[in-house]
Design an enzyme around this catalytic site. Structure first.
Site, mmCIF file in Angstrom:
data_model
loop_
_atom_site.group_PDB
_atom_site.id
_atom_site.type_symbol
_atom_site.label_atom_id
_atom_site.label_comp_id
_atom_site.label_asym_id
_atom_site.label_seq_id
_atom_site.Cartn_x
_atom_site.Cartn_y
_atom_site.Cartn_z
ATOM 1 N N ALA A 57 0.786 -1.232 0.000
ATOM 2 C CA ALA A 57 0.000 0.000 0.000
ATOM 3 C C ALA A 57 0.816 1.278 0.000
ATOM 4 O O ALA A 57 0.342 2.307 -0.494
ATOM 5 C CB ALA A 57 -0.937 0.006 1.211
ATOM 6 N N ALA A 58 2.012 1.301 0.597
ATOM 7 C CA ALA A 58 2.767 2.559 0.740
ATOM 8 C C ALA A 58 3.123 3.126 -0.641
ATOM 9 O O ALA A 58 3.372 2.368 -1.581
ATOM 10 C CB ALA A 58 4.034 2.296 1.556
ATOM 11 N N PRO A 59 3.085 4.479 -0.749
ATOM 12 C CA PRO A 59 2.837 5.516 0.268
ATOM 13 C C PRO A 59 1.372 5.896 0.439
ATOM 14 O O PRO A 59 1.076 6.859 1.137
ATOM 15 C CB PRO A 59 3.623 6.696 -0.271
ATOM 16 C CG PRO A 59 3.557 6.549 -1.738
ATOM 17 C CD PRO A 59 3.572 5.081 -2.019
ATOM 18 N N GLY A 87 -1.114 6.281 -2.243
ATOM 19 C CA GLY A 87 -1.839 6.907 -3.347
ATOM 20 C C GLY A 87 -2.990 6.059 -3.842
ATOM 21 O O GLY A 87 -4.113 6.555 -4.025
ATOM 22 N N LYS A 88 -2.758 4.767 -4.032
ATOM 23 C CA LYS A 88 -3.809 3.877 -4.523
ATOM 24 C C LYS A 88 -4.836 3.592 -3.430
ATOM 25 O O LYS A 88 -6.038 3.489 -3.708
ATOM 26 C CB LYS A 88 -3.191 2.579 -5.036
ATOM 27 C CG LYS A 88 -2.215 2.779 -6.190
ATOM 28 C CD LYS A 88 -1.606 1.458 -6.609
ATOM 29 C CE LYS A 88 -0.570 1.668 -7.700
ATOM 30 N NZ LYS A 88 0.594 2.459 -7.228
ATOM 31 N N GLU A 140 1.665 -3.122 4.410
ATOM 32 C CA GLU A 140 3.008 -2.715 3.983
ATOM 33 C C GLU A 140 4.022 -3.505 4.799
ATOM 34 O O GLU A 140 3.996 -3.484 6.032
ATOM 35 C CB GLU A 140 3.215 -1.216 4.172
ATOM 36 C CG GLU A 140 4.595 -0.726 3.823
ATOM 37 C CD GLU A 140 5.022 -1.087 2.419
ATOM 38 O OE1 GLU A 140 6.192 -1.493 2.249
ATOM 39 O OE2 GLU A 140 4.187 -0.984 1.489
ATOM 40 N N ASP A 184 4.184 -9.659 5.867
ATOM 41 C CA ASP A 184 4.666 -10.114 4.565
ATOM 42 C C ASP A 184 3.448 -10.518 3.730
ATOM 43 O O ASP A 184 2.577 -11.252 4.201
ATOM 44 C CB ASP A 184 5.618 -11.300 4.757
ATOM 45 C CG ASP A 184 6.297 -11.716 3.466
ATOM 46 O OD1 ASP A 184 5.833 -11.301 2.380
ATOM 47 O OD2 ASP A 184 7.290 -12.451 3.528
ATOM 48 N N ASP A 206 -0.021 -4.219 -6.334
ATOM 49 C CA ASP A 206 0.972 -3.424 -7.064
ATOM 50 C C ASP A 206 2.333 -3.943 -6.617
ATOM 51 O O ASP A 206 2.947 -3.417 -5.698
ATOM 52 C CB ASP A 206 0.793 -1.942 -6.757
ATOM 53 C CG ASP A 206 1.711 -1.074 -7.592
ATOM 54 O OD1 ASP A 206 2.153 -1.533 -8.660
ATOM 55 O OD2 ASP A 206 2.013 0.061 -7.186
ATOM 56 N N CYS A 249 5.405 -1.406 -12.248
ATOM 57 C CA CYS A 249 5.980 -0.277 -12.975
ATOM 58 C C CYS A 249 7.195 -0.738 -13.769
ATOM 59 O O CYS A 249 8.196 -0.026 -13.877
ATOM 60 C CB CYS A 249 6.358 0.854 -12.025
ATOM 61 S SG CYS A 249 7.497 0.366 -10.707
#
Length: 682
Positions: free
Chosen positions: A368-370, A372-373, A391, A418, A437, A494
């Protein structure tokens, strides 16, 4: 008598007419027919047309002396005829008729006596001259009209001739161009470009890189590879051009050999150059409006008043804004601190849009970090339902919790596990949707982190792929296939590497009962269904790839999976085998044979069953001892059996060792043969 000009005739008429007018007014009463006739004569006083005036002026001759004599004679004539009796209606009618016949408009009045006495009268000369001038004027007008028509025809003919000549020239030029192309295709110019020799490359390696030379050589090689038949360098192969292109791109742009080699295999030469050039430029800054607190229109108005130059992101996003430049720090405005918007790349919108969360659902964000999603999901859910924001790294939890508080998110639980252990913590088949992600190599965001050019290797890519496969299987296990509104998993990275994207999805399709569905995104390129020697499932064309040179955003990959059932296709042992295959994939290609040998040696063999056999033998020995007192003969037989049985495993061990040695020798021979072949090919 010489002919008079128009002006001089007018002067003569002026000197004659006033006495006659005075006589008619004073001595004779005006008569209606006479007045009407005089009026008609007055009409003849109008000036002739300009065209005729000009022609008459050209025909003028200097007659100054004649004017003086004429004026005196005419004065005498007027004085002689000053009596009223001498003026009769017949004379006046004749004078008016003479004035009507002449188109030059003279107002002179002459008597019959004056016409008889003077052979060269002004009236006769004037009338004769006026008639000739009319004829000449009409002829000139006709000739002018004819000449104009002739000029128009001549001009049109000239234009037609020019057009015909232009068409002929164009046709001839086209034929010449076609001939030149044919000659160029048949006999390409080899002297235009050639690859450098080994000596030249050694000289270049000794000194600093010559950037202009590298740039021109890269352009020439790309041009040759686009149309290798036409622009092929002399005495060179396509493979040599590709290898030289890799070396030049690596030295000019600063890539390592592995990464630039992978990019060359993924893209054609022209598109490869566009991608590399796009990586050298920064992507535009984008922000996401927090719909929990404001609207995009209101936020845009406020930021415009603060001196921020912005525009809506695109048609596919209703909450994004693009920032071109700003007079204030965009990450420190009062609106930012109040949580009205989030600094977020445009490519990060895509996974959440593909996930399409609904209100009152249970959703897991594995990495999840930071935040945005996660905050975007909460905004779409309108702070309803429940979100697990996980996270694994503790330092990144601070930014995650800070953004959640700033954006006003209240339906999220932050956890630190984890991702591979989440099915044990949250339970299997318990959530509606999962967003993964996954951590990746970051080859799609080189513009943000240029260290990726030289730090990423094949081993690191395979390690990331191994972790991504485990995380994806865990995410699938958490989703409930029987969910009324969900049952979806979105996987994104990404990275643009096939090993981290299509290969991971293909692995999940084989290990779990899931299928690919459309991402719901109207743009983006289809994923690879084949790459190098790999062949993936045809449904992978439903995945989407995004590139900076095409979509003006960071390189990204998005895939959406639908879980069909909660039953696993493979057992835990199958999962362990899968992990072993991934570990084997991390071994280099040169050591494939060694890896196979290690696998076979590590496989469970017959000696694994020896402990069970020994237990059985011990039990038999105990039973035999208990019966020794009763039956002595049986004791002897049991002893003989006990002596013979241990000899079997020893013989088997010898056979196994011999078998292993033979296999090892055979594999060494294969390795030697393969290495020799590789050297010969090089």
């Amino acid at each position: 008598m010489p002919a008079l000009t128009r002006n001089k005739k007018k002067a003569a008429t002026k000197s004659i007419t006033p006495p006659t007018k005075q006589l008619t007014k004073s001595k004779t009463p005006p008569m209606k027919p006479q007045t009407s006739m005089l009026k008609k004569g007055a009409k003849s006083q109008n000036k002739p047309p300009l065209k005729k005036q000009k022609k008459e002026v050209v025909e003028e001759e200097p007659l100054e002396d004649y004017e003086v004599t004429d004026d005196s004679d005419e004065d005498d004539e007027v004085s002689d005829g000053s009596d009223e009796d001498d003026i009769s209606p017949a004379v006046e009618s004749e004078e008016i008729d003479e004035s009507d016949d002449g188109e030059n408009g003279s107002n002179q009045l002459f008597s019959d006596d004056e016409e008889e006495n003077d052979e060269e009268t002004l009236g006769d000369d004037f009338l004769e001259g006026s008639g000739d001038e009319d004829e000449e004027g009409s002829l000139d007008a006709d000739s002018d009209a004819d000449s104009d028509d002739d000029d128009i025809v001549a001009k049109s003919d000239a234009i037609d001739r020019d057009l015909a000549m232009q068409k002929k020239d164009a046709a001839a030029e086209l034929e010449d161009f076609i001939k030149q192309d044919d000659v160029h295709d048949e006999e390409p110019e080899h002297d235009a470009f050639r690859l450098p020799t080994e000596e030249e490359l050694e000289e270049e390696a000794r000194g600093p890189p010559d950037l202009p030379l590298l740039k021109t050589r890269i352009e020439e090689i790309v041009r040759a590879l686009k149309n290798f038949k036409a622009f092929r360098p002399k005495d060179t192969t396509r493979k040599a051009c590709v290898e030289q292109l890799k070396a030049d791109l690596g030295s000019y742009y600063g890539y390592n050999s592995f990464l630039i080699g992978t990019l060359v295999e993924m893209f054609p030469p022209g598109e490869l150059m566009e991608l590399i050039e796009a990586f050298e430029k920064q992507r535009p800054t984008s922000i996401r409006t927090n719909t929990l607190k404001t609207r995009r229109r209101d936020l845009a108005d406020v930021l415009l008043n603060r001196g921020v130059n912005l525009d809506p992101l695109s048609k596919w996003s209703k909450v994004g804004l693009v920032i071109y430049d700003s007079q204030v720090p965009i990450g420190a405005t009062p609106e930012y601190l109040a949580g009205y918007y989030m600094l977020q790349g445009a490519s990060s919108f895509l996974p959440v849009m593909a996930l399409a969360p609904r209100e009152n659902e249970r959703i897991v964000d594995v990495a999840a970090a930071p935040g945005g999603k996660t905050t975007y999901i909460a905004a779409l859910m309108k702070n309803t339902g429940l979100i697990y924001a996980n996270e694994m790294k503790v330092p990144r939890l601070k930014s995650l919790t800070a953004n959640l508080h700033r954006m006003g998110v209240t339906n999220t639980i932050v956890c630190n596990y984890d991702g591979r252990e989440l099915p044990k913590v949250l339970g299997q088949n318990t959530v509606d949707r999962v967003l993964l992600d996954a951590p990746c190599s970051g080859t799609g965001i080189i513009s943000k982190d240029e260290s990726v050019k030289i730090t990423k290797t094949m081993d690191e890519i395979k390690k990331f792929a191994h972790l991504q496969k485990q995380l994806l299987l865990a995410a699938i296990d958490m989703v409930d296939a029987n969910s009324k509104t969900g049952g979806y998993i979105v996987y994104s990275t990404c990275s643009i590497m096939v090993t981290e994207n299509e290969a991971v999805i293909d692995y999940a399709l084989k290990k779990r009962d899931v299928k690919l569905v459309t991402c719901g995104l109207d743009f983006g390129r289809k994923g690879f269904t084949r790459f190098r020697e790999h062949r993936f499932q045809p449904s992978l064309d439903k995945t989407r790839r995004f590139y900076p040179h095409v979509h003006n955003m960071d390189g990204f990959f998005v895939a959406k999976l639908k879980k069909m059932s909660n039953v696993k296709q493979s057992s835990e042992e199958g999962d362990d085998d899968a992990v072993e295959t991934v570990e084997q994939a991390e071994v280099s290609s040169d050591d494939d044979d060694e890896a196979e040998a290690i696998e076979e040696t590590e496989k469970p063999s017959v000696p694994v069953r020896q402990p069970k056999e020994r237990k059985e033998k011990k039990n038999k020995e105990k039973l035999a001892k208990s019966k020794e007192d009763k039956r002595g003969k049986k004791d002897k037989k049991s002893k003989s059996e006990n002596v013979e049985e241990p000899s079997k495993p020893r013989k088997q061990k010898k056979k196994r060792r011999e078998w292993k040695n033979e296999i090892a020798q055979a594999r060494e021979e294969k390795r030697i043969a393969m290495r020799e072949k590789a050297k010969e090919e090089k």
